[in-house]
Each structure stands twice: as structure tokens, then as C-alpha cells.
Design a protein around this motif. Structure first.
Motif: not given
Length: 338
Positions: A323-332
Motif C-alpha cells: 500500500c501507499s498513501f499521502v498525508y500532511l506532516s506536522a509541519r503541513g
């Protein structure tokens, strides 16, 4: 009883009287005539007391004189009338209430209990997770022989680790008993038999409680967390409690059906290492997974670009899908995870 004051005198008797004719005042009746009422004691030295008008002789509990030997009372040696080990002569007998049991020299004091010898045993202990295996024997500081381990990934250990014993009792953490417990509710396996050891002041039941709390404190996998499944409550029961070196071998026995008494062929302690190799997936990038040395941190040292090519989780759970996914880190900042 009394004596003529002053000097050394044989014992004698004095008679006193009080009544109505003396107005209840005690008066001495035998004055000069008291010399006719004396009885001699020529064995012991008689001491008269000028200040009290009395006298004394020194005799032990058996009536034997010990003139000028009063120092023997309370001299830390029990004078019980037995034979002396020095000269074979009878000792004084001072074990009566009048001499306060030789001034407590003859009080029986129980000798200090000899220090209890603590058993010291070596036990089999479950190997840690890691190296893409559920249990990795390469992470043991010392390993048992193959025969002692029974073909499983186990460590050989002689003490509780970590040990928090004080310097005054360096042996407090040494194993005294070896144990095996069935643990139910683990994330990867429904049941696992875990060997461990306990110290002298503990027991297998208390050790099982410690094992369950340690397993419950382990971080859950990313997959279990993502699924939102609540963490199960771990339970266990002891199936081995022994006190010999490496006596806590994991049984190869099978479960007997209590209703039919037939062998179910289901192992009491199933092998906890997965047999499936798993699907090979990219894991990374290393900037996200914090891989520093891919030769050691990627499974079998396999990698491409800045991704490990793994078939299992680090704790040995086989992959079934990639699997793979995209997300926003704590720094945006947008990041990808594979």
C-alpha cells in the motif's frame, strides 16, 4: 536474722516484738542474750553490714560457698553447675531466681538462623522481537543449545533483566525458578507459550503478571492502529513451574479434547514464527522511516533507491498486500508513505 555490727561474725538470731504493751513499737527482745541464740556457719565467710545491722553469706543455687567469687555472676559465662571445659571441675550453679539466672548469662538465646541458601538456576527466556522475526535469537546475549531450546528462538538467562536490586543484596535478581505461561490475546498470535524466570522472592504467578504488563505496554503495529481495533486484554495461565537449569522447555504436546478424550492434534504451544514468506513491498522513504543503515535495517539487506524491500514487519508479521498513501506532516508538508 541479724548480726552484731562490725567485723566478721558467725550468724545468729535476734528477736523483735511489738504489741499493745509497746504501743505497737517494735523493740528488740534479745539484746545481750542474743549470743546464746547464735548458730555457727563455719563453711562460708559471713559478712556483717555496719550500716544495716545485717549479715550475708555467698552460696550458689546448690548451697555451695563461693566466697570472693561474686564476679562470676553476670560475667557472660553461664554457670549452670556443669563441668568446666577448662579444668573439668564443677562450675557454680547460679541458674536460680535468687541469682537471676546468672544475671541472664544462662538465658537461652536462639542462635542466628543460618543464611538461607538461594537456589540459582538458568532459565529459558523468550527472545525479543526484531530482525523481521517474531522472536530473534540473534538478539540474545546468550543462547541455549539447540536441544535445550527445542528448535525455538529462546535466550539463556540467569537473572531478571533489568535488575533493580540494591548493592546490599547483589543476588536478589538471580533466577530461583523457571516458568512457562500460555498467553492469549496477542496481536499476531491467538496464543503463545512464553518461558521466563523469577527471582527467589517471587514466584511464577507474580512473574506472569509482570510478563502480561510488559506485553501490554508494547506499541501496537501500524496496521492494528489503522484498523481501529481496540487492544485486547491479555490473559495467561501457567503450564510449567520448575527449579532446574533450563527445565522450562516449551512442550511439544497437543491438546486433548476433554469431551471425547481424543487428541485434537492442535499444539498446546504453537510455533509462533510465520511460515509464509510474505509479499515483497517497498517500505519508505528512509527520510520518513528513519533508516540509517539499509544493509542492517532492511530485511536481508535488500533495498532500492531510498526504500527497503521487505516481506515482513520488523516483528515478523508477513505482508499480504502493498500500500501507499499521502498525508500532511506536522509541519503541513505533504509526504508519501509506502
Amino acid at each position: 536474722a541479724g548480726a552484731t555490727p562490725g567485723g566478721m561474725n558467725p550468724p545468729g538470731f535476734e528477736l523483735f516484738y511489738s504489741g499493745p504493751d509497746t504501743e505497737d513499737v517494735e523493740l528488740r527482745v534479745t539484746r545481750e542474750l542474743s549470743r546464746f541464740l547464735r548458730s555457727a556457719d563455719y563453711q562460708c565467710k559471713v559478712t556483717s553490714f555496719l550500716w544495716g545491722g545485717g549479715m550475708s553469706t555467698v552460696r550458689d543455687c546448690r548451697g555451695r560457698c563461693f566466697d570472693s567469687k561474686e564476679i562470676f555472676v553476670g560475667d557472660t559465662v553461664c554457670d549452670d553447675g556443669g563441668l568446666s571445659v577448662l579444668d573439668g571441675l564443677p562450675r557454680l550453679s547460679l541458674t536460680c531466681s535468687q541469682w537471676r539466672n546468672d544475671n541472664d548469662d544462662c538465658v537461652l538465646v536462639a542462635p542466628p538462623a543460618p543464611p538461607q541458601t538461594r537456589p540459582k538456576v538458568q532459565c529459558l527466556v523468550a527472545a525479543p522481537h526484531g530482525d523481521y522475526l517474531w522472536r530473534s535469537a540473534s538478539r540474545c546475549s546468550r543462547s541455549p543449545s539447540r536441544e535445550e531450546a527445542g528448535g525455538r528462538a529462546l535466550c539463556a538467562q540467569a537473572s531478571v533483566n533489568p535488575c533493580i536490586a540494591g548493592e546490599d543484596d547483589p543476588e536478589a535478581c538471580l533466577f530461583a525458578r523457571c516458568c512457562v505461561a500460555q498467553v492469549f490475546g496477542l496481536e499476531m498470535h491467538s496464543v503463545e507459550c512464553i518461558p521466563y524466570g523469577v527471582a527467589f522472592e517471587s514466584n511464577c504467578t507474580a512473574g506472569l503478571d509482570f510478563v502480561l504488563r510488559a506485553l501490554s505496554a508494547e506499541p501496537r503495529s501500524l496496521f492494528a492502529t489503522a484498523a481501529g481495533v481496540p487492544a485486547p486484554t491479555l490473559t495467561g495461565n501457567i503450564i510449567e513451574d520448575c527449579s532446574g537449569d533450563f527445565c522450562n522447555k516449551i512442550t511439544a504436546g497437543t491438546i486433548i479434547d476433554p469431551a471425547t478424550n481424543f487428541d485434537t492434534m492442535e499444539p498446546i504451544c504453537p510455533a509462533y514464527e510465520a511460515q509464509e514468506p510474505g509479499v515483497e513491498c517497498f517500505e519508505g522513504p528512509w527520510e520518513v522511516t528513519s533508516v540509517v543503515d539499509p544493509f542492517k535495517e532492511c530485511q536481508n539487506g535488500r533495498y532500492q533507491w531510498n526504500f527497503c524491500m521487505n516481506r515482513r514487519t520488523f516483528s515478523g508479521r508477513p505482508f499480504v498486500r502493498c500500500c501507499s498513501f499521502v498525508y500532511l506532516s506536522a509541519r503541513g508538508v505533504g509526504e508519501c508513505r509506502y
